[in-house]
Design a protein around this motif. Structure first.
Motif, PDB file in Angstrom:
ATOM      1  N   GLY A 128     -10.244   9.335  18.609  1.00  0.00           N
ATOM      2  CA  GLY A 128      -9.260   9.504  19.672  1.00  0.00           C
ATOM      3  C   GLY A 128      -7.835   9.229  19.241  1.00  0.00           C
ATOM      4  O   GLY A 128      -7.558   8.844  18.107  1.00  0.00           O
ATOM      5  N   GLN A 129      -6.963   9.426  20.194  1.00  0.00           N
ATOM      6  CA  GLN A 129      -5.519   9.355  19.968  1.00  0.00           C
ATOM      7  C   GLN A 129      -5.062   7.980  19.483  1.00  0.00           C
ATOM      8  O   GLN A 129      -4.193   7.895  18.613  1.00  0.00           O
ATOM      9  N   GLU A 130      -5.621   6.909  19.991  1.00  0.00           N
ATOM     10  CA  GLU A 130      -5.181   5.576  19.594  1.00  0.00           C
ATOM     11  C   GLU A 130      -5.488   5.309  18.116  1.00  0.00           C
ATOM     12  O   GLU A 130      -4.682   4.698  17.407  1.00  0.00           O
ATOM     13  N   ALA A 131      -6.623   5.783  17.637  1.00  0.00           N
ATOM     14  CA  ALA A 131      -6.965   5.613  16.219  1.00  0.00           C
ATOM     15  C   ALA A 131      -5.977   6.380  15.339  1.00  0.00           C
ATOM     16  O   ALA A 131      -5.554   5.887  14.285  1.00  0.00           O
ATOM     17  N   VAL A 132      -5.590   7.572  15.783  1.00  0.00           N
ATOM     18  CA  VAL A 132      -4.593   8.358  15.040  1.00  0.00           C
ATOM     19  C   VAL A 132      -3.244   7.648  15.084  1.00  0.00           C
ATOM     20  O   VAL A 132      -2.539   7.575  14.076  1.00  0.00           O
ATOM     21  N   ARG A 133      -2.895   7.097  16.244  1.00  0.00           N
ATOM     22  CA  ARG A 133      -1.618   6.393  16.382  1.00  0.00           C
ATOM     23  C   ARG A 133      -1.512   5.251  15.373  1.00  0.00           C
ATOM     24  O   ARG A 133      -0.460   5.049  14.767  1.00  0.00           O
ATOM     25  N   GLU A 134      -2.571   4.496  15.199  1.00  0.00           N
ATOM     26  CA  GLU A 134      -2.567   3.382  14.251  1.00  0.00           C
ATOM     27  C   GLU A 134      -2.286   3.876  12.831  1.00  0.00           C
ATOM     28  O   GLU A 134      -1.528   3.244  12.085  1.00  0.00           O
ATOM     29  N   MET A 147       0.843  -1.185   0.000  1.00  0.00           N
ATOM     30  CA  MET A 147       0.000   0.000   0.000  1.00  0.00           C
ATOM     31  C   MET A 147       0.889   1.250   0.000  1.00  0.00           C
ATOM     32  O   MET A 147       1.787   1.390   0.815  1.00  0.00           O
ATOM     33  N   MET A 148       0.633   2.166  -0.919  1.00  0.00           N
ATOM     34  CA  MET A 148       1.410   3.399  -1.014  1.00  0.00           C
ATOM     35  C   MET A 148       0.888   4.438  -0.029  1.00  0.00           C
ATOM     36  O   MET A 148      -0.306   4.498   0.234  1.00  0.00           O
ATOM     37  N   PHE A 149       1.805   5.231   0.501  1.00  0.00           N
ATOM     38  CA  PHE A 149       1.413   6.362   1.326  1.00  0.00           C
ATOM     39  C   PHE A 149       0.956   7.478   0.407  1.00  0.00           C
ATOM     40  O   PHE A 149       1.667   7.863  -0.518  1.00  0.00           O
ATOM     41  N   ASN A 150      -0.221   7.997   0.645  1.00  0.00           N
ATOM     42  CA  ASN A 150      -0.747   9.118  -0.124  1.00  0.00           C
ATOM     43  C   ASN A 150      -1.121  10.209   0.866  1.00  0.00           C
ATOM     44  O   ASN A 150      -1.946   9.968   1.756  1.00  0.00           O
ATOM     45  N   LYS A 151      -0.516  11.368   0.706  1.00  0.00           N
ATOM     46  CA  LYS A 151      -0.717  12.466   1.658  1.00  0.00           C
ATOM     47  C   LYS A 151      -2.191  12.821   1.809  1.00  0.00           C
ATOM     48  O   LYS A 151      -2.691  12.945   2.933  1.00  0.00           O
ATOM     49  N   ASP A 152      -2.902  12.972   0.711  1.00  0.00           N
ATOM     50  CA  ASP A 152      -4.312  13.376   0.781  1.00  0.00           C
ATOM     51  C   ASP A 152      -5.176  12.312   1.460  1.00  0.00           C
ATOM     52  O   ASP A 152      -6.052  12.638   2.266  1.00  0.00           O
ATOM     53  N   ASP A 153      -4.916  11.045   1.163  1.00  0.00           N
ATOM     54  CA  ASP A 153      -5.655   9.968   1.832  1.00  0.00           C
ATOM     55  C   ASP A 153      -5.338   9.936   3.326  1.00  0.00           C
ATOM     56  O   ASP A 153      -6.229   9.741   4.162  1.00  0.00           O
ATOM     57  N   PHE A 154      -4.058  10.131   3.663  1.00  0.00           N
ATOM     58  CA  PHE A 154      -3.645  10.144   5.066  1.00  0.00           C
ATOM     59  C   PHE A 154      -4.361  11.267   5.825  1.00  0.00           C
ATOM     60  O   PHE A 154      -4.874  11.056   6.927  1.00  0.00           O
ATOM     61  N   ILE A 155      -4.422  12.437   5.227  1.00  0.00           N
ATOM     62  CA  ILE A 155      -5.114  13.564   5.856  1.00  0.00           C
ATOM     63  C   ILE A 155      -6.585  13.222   6.089  1.00  0.00           C
ATOM     64  O   ILE A 155      -7.109  13.431   7.193  1.00  0.00           O
ATOM     65  N   GLN A 156      -7.253  12.702   5.068  1.00  0.00           N
ATOM     66  CA  GLN A 156      -8.671  12.357   5.211  1.00  0.00           C
ATOM     67  C   GLN A 156      -8.879  11.284   6.283  1.00  0.00           C
ATOM     68  O   GLN A 156      -9.826  11.357   7.078  1.00  0.00           O
ATOM     69  N   ASP A 157      -7.984  10.300   6.331  1.00  0.00           N
ATOM     70  CA  ASP A 157      -8.081   9.253   7.352  1.00  0.00           C
ATOM     71  C   ASP A 157      -7.883   9.831   8.747  1.00  0.00           C
ATOM     72  O   ASP A 157      -8.573   9.435   9.702  1.00  0.00           O
ATOM     73  N   CYS A 158      -6.959  10.774   8.896  1.00  0.00           N
ATOM     74  CA  CYS A 158      -6.721  11.405  10.200  1.00  0.00           C
ATOM     75  C   CYS A 158      -7.917  12.255  10.625  1.00  0.00           C
ATOM     76  O   CYS A 158      -8.274  12.284  11.814  1.00  0.00           O
ATOM     77  N   ILE A 159      -8.541  12.943   9.681  1.00  0.00           N
ATOM     78  CA  ILE A 159      -9.738  13.743   9.997  1.00  0.00           C
ATOM     79  C   ILE A 159     -10.816  12.831  10.591  1.00  0.00           C
ATOM     80  O   ILE A 159     -11.456  13.186  11.587  1.00  0.00           O
ATOM     81  N   LYS A 160     -11.003  11.665   9.996  1.00  0.00           N
ATOM     82  CA  LYS A 160     -11.994  10.708  10.522  1.00  0.00           C
ATOM     83  C   LYS A 160     -11.548  10.141  11.867  1.00  0.00           C
ATOM     84  O   LYS A 160     -12.343  10.006  12.797  1.00  0.00           O
ATOM     85  N   ALA A 161     -10.265   9.799  11.985  1.00  0.00           N
ATOM     86  CA  ALA A 161      -9.749   9.132  13.186  1.00  0.00           C
ATOM     87  C   ALA A 161      -9.697  10.043  14.405  1.00  0.00           C
ATOM     88  O   ALA A 161      -9.828   9.559  15.535  1.00  0.00           O
ATOM     89  N   VAL A 162      -9.500  11.344  14.222  1.00  0.00           N
ATOM     90  CA  VAL A 162      -9.368  12.231  15.381  1.00  0.00           C
ATOM     91  C   VAL A 162     -10.630  12.203  16.233  1.00  0.00           C
ATOM     92  O   VAL A 162     -10.557  12.329  17.467  1.00  0.00           O
ATOM     93  N   ALA A 163     -11.772  11.978  15.627  1.00  0.00           N
ATOM     94  CA  ALA A 163     -13.025  11.878  16.387  1.00  0.00           C
ATOM     95  C   ALA A 163     -13.045  10.621  17.255  1.00  0.00           C
ATOM     96  O   ALA A 163     -13.700  10.604  18.300  1.00  0.00           O
TER      97      ALA A 163
END
Length: 187
Positions: A19-25, A1-17
């Motif tokens: 909590g921290q452990e979801a962002v850590r993953e 799986m390739m790292f994609n900045k835009d996908d990572f940002i969108q995933d973090c936006i969802k994960a921040v709700a």
């Protein structure tokens, strides 16, 4: 799986709700393969703070530390997840005392490693090696304009002072300039 900045940002936006452990993953997955991150963000050439995303709920920054650069003790007033994708970062953890702060622990991170810091953590950072260190930092709030004012502590006296992001940007710029001069002298 390739790292994609835009996908990572969108995933973090969802994960921040969640909590921290979801962002850590997400951060752990992102830095698990340095070449993917470097392919997307570029080979680190200069020390600096490169925001990838910023909102009141979330800030994502690509930090690059110059060789042997250190940053004074500071707090964030929000959770932080730090993932190293190249180099090494040494953290000293501090706690408040009646008069100042005192060191109480440390953690050295290499490529592919992640650390989580809660909203009250105070830490200082050192790049102990002779090459650039790069990391993805994800914060549970606006790193540049937090709801609660941040503090920094003088390296030598450990006196508390208001956090000054412009001073920190200057430290990164000066460290980068010193490294550039050194690198030129070695050619």
């Amino acid at each position: 799986m390739m790292f994609n900045k835009d996908d990572f940002i969108q995933d973090c936006i969802k994960a921040v709700a969640e909590g921290q452990e979801a962002v850590r993953e997400l951060v752990a997955e992102a830095v698990s393969d340095s070449s993917r991150v470097i392919s997307e963000l570029g080979e680190p050439e200069h020390a600096g703070i490169a925001p990838l995303y910023r909102s009141p709920e979330l800030t994502i920054i690509n930090f690059t530390w110059a060789p042997c650069m250190s940053l004074m003790p500071h707090n964030h007033q929000m959770f932080a997840v730090i993932g190293i994708y190249s180099g090494r970062e040494d953290n000293i953890f501090w706690r408040r005392t009646d008069a100042s702060i005192e060191a109480f622990g440390a953690k050295s991170l290499g490529a592919h490693e992640v650390v989580t810091l809660d909203h009250s953590m105070i830490h200082s950072v050192l790049n102990p090696i002779g090459k650039m260190t790069s990391a993805i930092h994800v914060y549970g709030g606006d790193f540049f304009a937090p709801d609660i004012p941040r503090s920094g502590w003088d390296h030598e006296t450990l006196a508390e002072q208001p956090w000054d992001i412009e001073q920190v940007k200057t430290l990164f710029r000066e460290a980068d300039e010193r490294f550039s001069l050194y690198a030129k002298s070695q050619r």
